[in-house]
Design an enzyme around this catalytic site. Structure first.
Site, PDB file in Angstrom:
ATOM      1  N   HIS A   1       1.675   0.284  -7.491  1.00 30.53           N
ATOM      2  CA  HIS A   1       1.162   1.393  -8.293  1.00 30.53           C
ATOM      3  C   HIS A   1       1.795   1.468  -9.681  1.00 30.53           C
ATOM      4  O   HIS A   1       1.481   2.380 -10.445  1.00 30.53           O
ATOM      5  CB  HIS A   1       1.401   2.711  -7.545  1.00 30.53           C
ATOM      6  CG  HIS A   1       2.864   2.983  -7.359  1.00 30.53           C
ATOM      7  ND1 HIS A   1       3.683   2.191  -6.578  1.00 30.53           N
ATOM      8  CD2 HIS A   1       3.665   3.927  -7.892  1.00 30.53           C
ATOM      9  CE1 HIS A   1       4.917   2.650  -6.642  1.00 30.53           C
ATOM     10  NE2 HIS A   1       4.941   3.709  -7.436  1.00 30.53           N
TER      11      HIS A   1
ATOM     12  N   ASP B   1       7.994   7.148   1.575  1.00 30.16           N
ATOM     13  CA  ASP B   1       8.585   6.754   0.289  1.00 30.16           C
ATOM     14  C   ASP B   1       9.497   7.909  -0.154  1.00 30.16           C
ATOM     15  O   ASP B   1       9.010   9.009  -0.429  1.00 30.16           O
ATOM     16  CB  ASP B   1       7.413   6.584  -0.702  1.00 30.16           C
ATOM     17  CG  ASP B   1       7.787   5.837  -1.955  1.00 30.16           C
ATOM     18  OD1 ASP B   1       8.970   5.853  -2.316  1.00 30.16           O
ATOM     19  OD2 ASP B   1       6.872   5.255  -2.582  1.00 30.16           O
TER      20      ASP B   1
END
Ligand code: NOJ
Length: 527
Positions: free
Chosen positions: A323, A98
């Site tokens: 998230h 990421d």
């Protein structure tokens, strides 16, 4: 048949801080993930996406990176990462990292240099604007509260930060910045990572003239940025050229995937724009996260919109949670058929035409955990409390078994564990053939073995307004999926549907389909 692996894949998101701690500091790490690879292989997922693991002061829990080329010691070392990569590959699982290139941490050496003076070599690597103290350059607001501008005494200038002030935005108009980003992408490609998730990729460029965002007439949200159309600090057309550049680089390597986080109010058309040929392979489709009703129609509408737009031009993806958003089973918390409702949505996610993303713990039916203000750590939660609850509730530790701290850590976890972990955990669910976990595993397996589900065409079918149904078809394989989004039972006498006699999967363990569809039933049928 050669086909991009990511089209058929189930991608599992790991929030590393919360997956498994191996060194007893209460925070998950890479060694912890390595120790849990057997579980992920058992579950049958094809790729792991790890939220940021790079060096970071953790003001936004890793989304504030101070070194793009190294692992934060909290998570381990570069060698640990290489081992994770190798061991995942040995098990047939890919690894996606990421990367956050809209902003860095204010402790990144680029920013430390940039803030020193107006004429240092990196002085133009961030968005610096002349102005007077207490007179902001424009009306842009930060996503985590307050204005998007921070005054710097040394330079006597403002710098831009669309998130917290410790996350200064990079100046993508500077070719040296673009080159540094490309070099960082190349570093990870050369190491062998299988792909990237690009954080807020639609925000890389800002309006050159820094024009004010227009106000939304009549809206007076206590959360400032909700009151503006963010057309000048987001979604600038130049960003599409940036992703084309990224694609030029990544496509020189075999079998890598690029996924964009496009946080745009335009929704599906924006996701499509970013995943057109020559751009990114996929952009998360966040539309399901916005649906509050448990009802077939809004889901059907979103699927139809995606199918119409994407056709065979771009590849869709679907998401139920991550998230940054409340865990979806939380919506059904007190419903008596909660598990069946979760199964309806999970089956939809895993059988649509498009790559599904599963957020860790989703396979257990995990819900948000209430985190009291004293235990809150997320800047969004802290800055907006009590207007918003922040993102801690969906980031709590994975529930492995009923042992001490659910076997997540030997010390107090960085966020509280769910009180339900004694019953709701991996071990219990693995041992129960009727558990949510075994259900997820079964659907993932079914998807693995079906080209129709992975790659086939999708045709929506009308049975009833409360039922979402679609046919998936690839060469000679044909599958019908029926999802009853209601408490009602139905019987169909539609001969076309009754033709599908073999039950491949039913969350009622039905063996033969004779036209009856029970409340919240999932039926996957073959002719
Ligand atoms: C989007 C990420 O998903 C979120 O967690 C983060 O806070 C912001 N981008 C800023 O990087």
């Amino acid at each position: 048949m050669s086909r991009e692996w990511w089209k058929g894949a189930v991608i599992y998101q790991i929030y590393p801080r919360s997956f498994q701690d191996s060194n007893g500091d209460g925070i998950g790490d890479l060694r912890g993930i390595i120790n849990r690879l057997d579980y992920l292989e058992w579950l049958g997922v094809d790729a792991l996406w790890l939220s940021p693991i790079f060096k970071s002061p953790m003001k936004d829990f890793g989304y504030d990176i101070s070194d793009y080329l190294d692992i934060d010691p909290m998570f381990g070392t570069l060698d640990d990462f290489k081992e994770l990569l190798q061991k995942s590959h040995e098990r047939g699982m890919k690894v996606i990292v990421d990367q956050v290139y809209n902003h860095t941490s204010d402790k990144h050496e680029w920013f430390l240099e940039s803030e020193k003076s107006r004429d240092n070599p990196k002085s133009d690597w961030y968005i610096w604007v002349d102005g007077e103290k207490d007179k902001l350059p424009n009306n842009w607001y930060a996503y985590f509260g307050g204005p998007a501008w921070e005054w710097n005494e040394t330079r006597q200038q403002y710098y831009l930060h669309l998130f917290v002030k410790e996350q200064p935005d990079l100046n993508w108009r500077n070719p040296e910045v673009v080159k540094a980003v490309m070099d960082s992408i190349k570093f990870w490609l050369d190491m062998g990572v299988d792909g990237f998730r690009f954080d807020v990729v639609n925000m890389y460029y800002k309006d050159e003239r820094l024009r004010d965002d227009p106000k939304v007439e009549g809206r007076n949200s206590p959360i400032d940025y909700h009151n503006y159309y963010r057309v000048f600090d987001n979604d600038r057309p130049e960003t599409l050229l940036a992703v084309e550049k990224i694609n030029d680089l990544v496509s020189q390597y075999n079998d890598r995937v690029t996924i964009g986080e496009v946080g745009s109010p335009m929704g599906t058309p924006a996701y499509f724009q970013y995943s057109m040929p020559g751009r990114l392979n996929m952009a998360f489709n966040f539309e399901f996260k916005e649906i509050t009703d448990y009802s077939a129609k809004p889901y059907r509408d979103k699927i139809m919109e995606t199918e119409k737009l994407f056709q065979s031009v771009a590849w869709p993806s679907y998401v139920l949670g991550n998230h940054d958003s409340s865990r979806f089973p939380t919506k059904f918390k007190n419903k008596k058929n909660k598990d069946k409702m979760v199964q309806v949505l999970a089956t939809m996610l895993l059988t649509l035409r498009g790559t599904p993303f599963v957020y860790y713990g989703e396979e257990l039916g995990m819900e948000d955990v209430e985190v009291p203000f004293e235990k809150m750590v997320d800047p969004e939660g802290i800055n907006f409390w009590p207007k918003a609850k922040g993102r801690d509730p969906e980031r709590t530790p994975m529930q492995w078994d009923d042992g001490y701290n659910a076997s997540f850590s030997e010390s107090e976890p960085w966020l509280p564990l769910s009180e339900k972990y004694k019953e709701n955990n991996v071990k219990n669910q693995q041992n129960n053939p009727d558990s949510m976990l075994n259900y997820y595993k079964q659907v993932i397996q079914l998807r693995k073995n079906s080209n129709a589900i992975k790659f086939g065409a999708l045709e929506l079918i009308d049975i009833h307004e409360n039922i979402l149904s679609y046919r998936r078809k690839y060469e000679n394989e044909e599958i019908l999926i029926i999802l009853n989004f209601s408490e009602e039972q139905f019987t169909t006498d539609d001969l076309g549907i009754l033709d599908y006699k073999d039950v491949v999967l039913s969350n009622y363990k039905r063996e033969k389909f004779e036209g009856c569809i029970a409340s919240n039933e999932v039926l996957i049928l073959k002719k």
